[in-house]
Design a protein around this motif. Structure first.
Motif: not given
Length: 308
Positions: A262-268, A278-280, A298-299, A303-306
């Motif tokens: 979800a964080a990845s999608a929101a960032k995009a 979502y990331f938190e 997970f790390a 990291d990929k999402v960041k």
């Protein structure tokens, strides 16, 4: 090498099968030799199914030696009388033959499996195609996988209700999706097939799985949609997966990884607040992880999402 005797006696076939499953990662060549040397001892349908199944996994999928897996299947089935209980073993043998490149022998075994129990013929035919499609996917033979996969799905859809078939196809669809996701970069022509396999996994897990399977199917779809740039869809699947967990039970690992997608999608989608939220959540859930491998996974994904 692995022993063929325990003390003064020869190993029973069920012991050989157990040995094979327990040791095939560490000593696949020894396991293959053990299975080949003892295949002709098989004399009943149940043992035949277990024997051919483990041989296909170890020798065919593991070592990539499908001709040898076919020979083991031939030997294991040579003395077993045909009856309804033999159908699964014959279906496994048919898949081994097809993957060994012996289409004629594969058709013969499939015909025999159908004859054993015409009432469940379609079940056997679905199984042959699913096993073959998944193995070809592991070999990256993508010119052949879609046709076999579609054939398995088409046959399965002709069945009114069959939970074991649905479960089998859910697993196959999931594994084929993972093989496609491992391709970097993904061949553009295979993008629609990736969406199809992930959607099939969700459809069949809905029929045959637990709420955890349902949530993980949403996770797979979120990963696929993010990979293909369909971030709105990815976010919907990630949120649906989280909702499934929260209304059904407790699964912090699944929930953490869904929140990462979800964080990845929101960032995009340039939703900075959504991304942070979502990331938190994902990091908060991951803080409870105890297994080192899980923490590292997970790390890596975080990291990929960041960096995306």
């Amino acid at each position: 090498g692995l022993p063929t005797t325990i003390g003064p006696r020869t190993m029973e076939l069920n012991e050989i099968i157990d040995h094979a499953w327990d040791n095939h990662h560490d000593a696949p060549d020894d396991v293959a030799k053990l299975l080949a040397e003892n295949a002709a001892r098989v004399g009943d349908a149940r043992t035949a199914h277990q024997y051919v199944q483990v041989a296909n996994h170890v020798v065919g999928d593991g070592l990539g030696d499908w001709p040898r897996a076919k020979r083991i299947a031939d030997d294991a089935l040579a003395k077993v009388s045909a009856d309804k209980a033999l159908q699964p073993a014959l279906a496994e043998a048919a898949a081994a033959c097809i993957l060994a490149g012996d289409t004629v022998a594969g058709l013969v075994y499939e015909g025999r499996s159908v004859a054993c129990s015409p009432a469940t013929a379609v079940v056997a035919m679905v199984y042959v195609r699913a096993v073959a499609a998944e193995s070809l996917a592991r070999q990256n033979r993508w010119d052949e996988v879609p046709g076999l996969f579609d054939s398995a799905i088409e046959l399965a859809e002709s069945l009114e209700q069959d939970e074991p078939v649905a479960r089998n196809l859910a697993i196959t669809s999931n594994n084929v999706s993972n093989c496609l996701l491992a391709m970097d970069p993904l061949e553009p022509s295979l993008a629609p097939f990736l969406e199809k396999t992930a959607a099939a996994a969700q459809r069949y897990w809905t029929k045959a799985g637990t709420w955890q399977n349902h949530a993980r199917a949403d996770y797979m779809l979120a990963v696929v949609k993010n990979r293909l740039g369909k971030h709105d869809d990815a976010l919907k699947h990630a949120e649906h997966g989280v909702e499934t967990i929260r209304t059904s039970g407790d699964s912090p690992v699944d929930e953490a990884f869904l929140n990462l997608q979800a964080a990845s999608a929101a960032k995009a989608l340039e939703d900075a607040q959504g991304y942070a939220r979502y990331f938190e959540r994902a990091e908060g859930l991951a803080a409870s992880f105890e297994k080192e491998g899980l923490k590292q996974w997970f790390a890596t994904e975080a990291d990929k999402v960041k960096r995306s």
